[in-house]
Design a protein around this motif. Structure first.
Motif, PDB file in Angstrom:
ATOM      1  N   TRP A  97       0.789  -1.458  -0.186  1.00 41.50           N
ATOM      2  CA  TRP A  97       0.054  -0.061   0.037  1.00 41.50           C
ATOM      3  C   TRP A  97       0.830   1.169  -0.105  1.00 41.50           C
ATOM      4  N   MET A  98       1.869   1.317   0.873  1.00 43.26           N
ATOM      5  CA  MET A  98       2.719   2.637   0.762  1.00 43.26           C
ATOM      6  C   MET A  98       3.465   2.744  -0.240  1.00 43.26           C
ATOM      7  N   LEU A  99       4.067   1.747  -0.924  1.00 40.44           N
ATOM      8  CA  LEU A  99       4.685   1.745  -2.184  1.00 40.44           C
ATOM      9  C   LEU A  99       3.735   2.224  -3.354  1.00 40.44           C
ATOM     10  N   MET A 100       2.497   1.901  -3.502  1.00 35.85           N
ATOM     11  CA  MET A 100       1.479   2.221  -4.515  1.00 35.85           C
ATOM     12  C   MET A 100       1.046   3.687  -4.025  1.00 35.85           C
ATOM     13  N   GLY A 133       4.483   2.835  -9.679  1.00 36.02           N
ATOM     14  CA  GLY A 133       3.861   2.085  -8.461  1.00 36.02           C
ATOM     15  C   GLY A 133       3.163   0.688  -9.123  1.00 36.02           C
ATOM     16  N   LEU A 134       2.634   0.691 -10.244  1.00 35.53           N
ATOM     17  CA  LEU A 134       2.251  -0.593 -10.830  1.00 35.53           C
ATOM     18  C   LEU A 134       3.620  -1.761 -11.034  1.00 35.53           C
ATOM     19  N   GLY A 156      -5.948  -0.369  -8.943  1.00 38.00           N
ATOM     20  CA  GLY A 156      -7.023   0.115 -10.226  1.00 38.00           C
ATOM     21  C   GLY A 156      -6.928   1.642 -10.395  1.00 38.00           C
ATOM     22  N   MET A 157      -6.734   2.286  -9.268  1.00 41.35           N
ATOM     23  CA  MET A 157      -6.673   3.815  -9.400  1.00 41.35           C
ATOM     24  C   MET A 157      -5.500   4.045 -10.038  1.00 41.35           C
ATOM     25  N   LEU A 158      -4.343   3.457  -9.675  1.00 41.27           N
ATOM     26  CA  LEU A 158      -2.952   4.009 -10.476  1.00 41.27           C
ATOM     27  C   LEU A 158      -3.241   3.641 -11.900  1.00 41.27           C
ATOM     28  N   ALA A 159      -3.955   2.376 -12.293  1.00 46.08           N
ATOM     29  CA  ALA A 159      -4.096   2.367 -13.779  1.00 46.08           C
ATOM     30  C   ALA A 159      -4.789   3.179 -14.410  1.00 46.08           C
ATOM     31  N   GLY A 160      -5.679   3.864 -13.697  1.00 41.17           N
ATOM     32  CA  GLY A 160      -6.489   4.923 -14.223  1.00 41.17           C
ATOM     33  C   GLY A 160      -5.932   6.042 -14.381  1.00 41.17           C
TER      34      GLY A 160
END
Length: 304
Positions: free
Chosen positions: A18-21, A244-245, A268-272
């Motif tokens: 979580w912290m990494l993303m 992050g991904l 999913g938010m990072l992909a967005g």
């Protein structure tokens, strides 16, 4: 007695994921803000005032705190993910990253400050012990043992898998290694594969692996196009999302952090953020020729 809870995350590796993303896109936003709002525009006194009044300093402190807390988890898989994320950010951002000679001392000072904070607050001895245990091979069982005993599940249920969330139940039949854990006063049970890819193959089979692989290929292809097409400074947020991904993908070799719903939603938010396409602004030539009143040409003078 041996629990090490991190907020809502009992597992240190899930919390570190979580912290990494979170840290990766925030670091990208920090770079974007510094490039769009340069702080040094005049004398040093004015520059210091601009730095203190801007949000860049708070964003920088946030990134340093996130990375420090990530290292406090002592998660070796997250450390590998952090290295993969940093390498991805450097490779994708290198064409746009232009470091002037005057900014090199400031950059070195920032890196030195980060290293000082890490050495001060992070237990370096514990990190050395955990890294040494990774290569010593003295543990009674390791991830290779778990993966080897998980392979028969994927082989026997190669088409459909055993079903989502059924890995722990399946290992009650397929697990061969018996290890006594004194702290638990019980035999150890492999409730997850300690690799998201192995667990995906065991629980989903071909029917889930093929769509997942197609999704990864689509994200990589569309993400690469989005990165190359972005010309704004918020490009760095997109780079942070990609980093992050990639870091999560690297960590997933040894962990199953995505089984946590919070981590899955954040991914999913990072992909967005990576695939988002900005709407084109209004064009200056949207008026039709009929709506434009042309200026009449000057009348020629008549010769007397």
């Amino acid at each position: 007695p041996t629990a090490s809870p991190f907020g809502a995350f009992i597992n240190r590796n899930h919390f570190a994921a979580w912290m990494l993303m979170v840290a990766a896109p925030v670091a990208g936003y920090c770079i974007a803000r510094m490039r769009t709002h340069p702080t040094r525009r005049g004398r040093w006194r004015e520059s210091i005032g601009q730095v203190l009044s801007s949000g860049a300093i708070f964003t920088t402190v946030s990134v340093v705190m996130m990375l420090t807390v990530l290292l406090l988890t002592l998660s070796r898989s997250a450390l590998a993910g952090l290295a993969a994320a940093a390498l991805t950010g450097w490779v994708l951002g290198k064409p746009r990253l232009q470091i002037e000679r005057t900014s090199v001392p400031a950059l070195l000072g920032f890196v030195g400050a980060v290293m000082l904070i890490v050495v001060t607050f992070v237990d370096v001895d514990s990190w050395a012990s955990r890294l040494e245990s990774s290569f010593s091979g003295n543990s009674e069982f390791d991830r290779l043992t778990i993966w080897r005993e998980s392979w028969p599940i994927a082989r026997d249920f190669w088409l459909t898998g055993t079903g989502a969330g059924s890995y722990s139940n399946a290992m009650t039949v397929y697990q061969q290694t018996r290890v006594w854990v004194g702290a638990m006063q019980n035999w150890a049970h492999f409730n997850n594969a300690h690799s998201h890819y192995v667990q995906l193959a065991a629980e989903g089979g071909v029917l889930l692996v093929v769509p997942a692989l197609a999704s990864v290929v689509a994200i990589v292809t569309l993400g690469w196009r989005a990165v190359r097409a972005d010309r704004g400074e918020m490009f760095w947020v997109r780079i942070g999302a990609a980093a992050g991904l990639v870091g999560l993908a690297a960590q997933s070799i040894w962990e199953v952090a995505l089984i946590m719903p919070a981590n899955a939603v954040l991914a999913g938010m990072l992909a967005g953020l990576l695939l988002y396409q900005r709407e084109a602004g209004p064009r200056q030539d949207t008026m039709t020729p009929a709506a434009v009143s042309p200026t009449p040409p000057p009348r020629p003078r008549m010769a007397r």
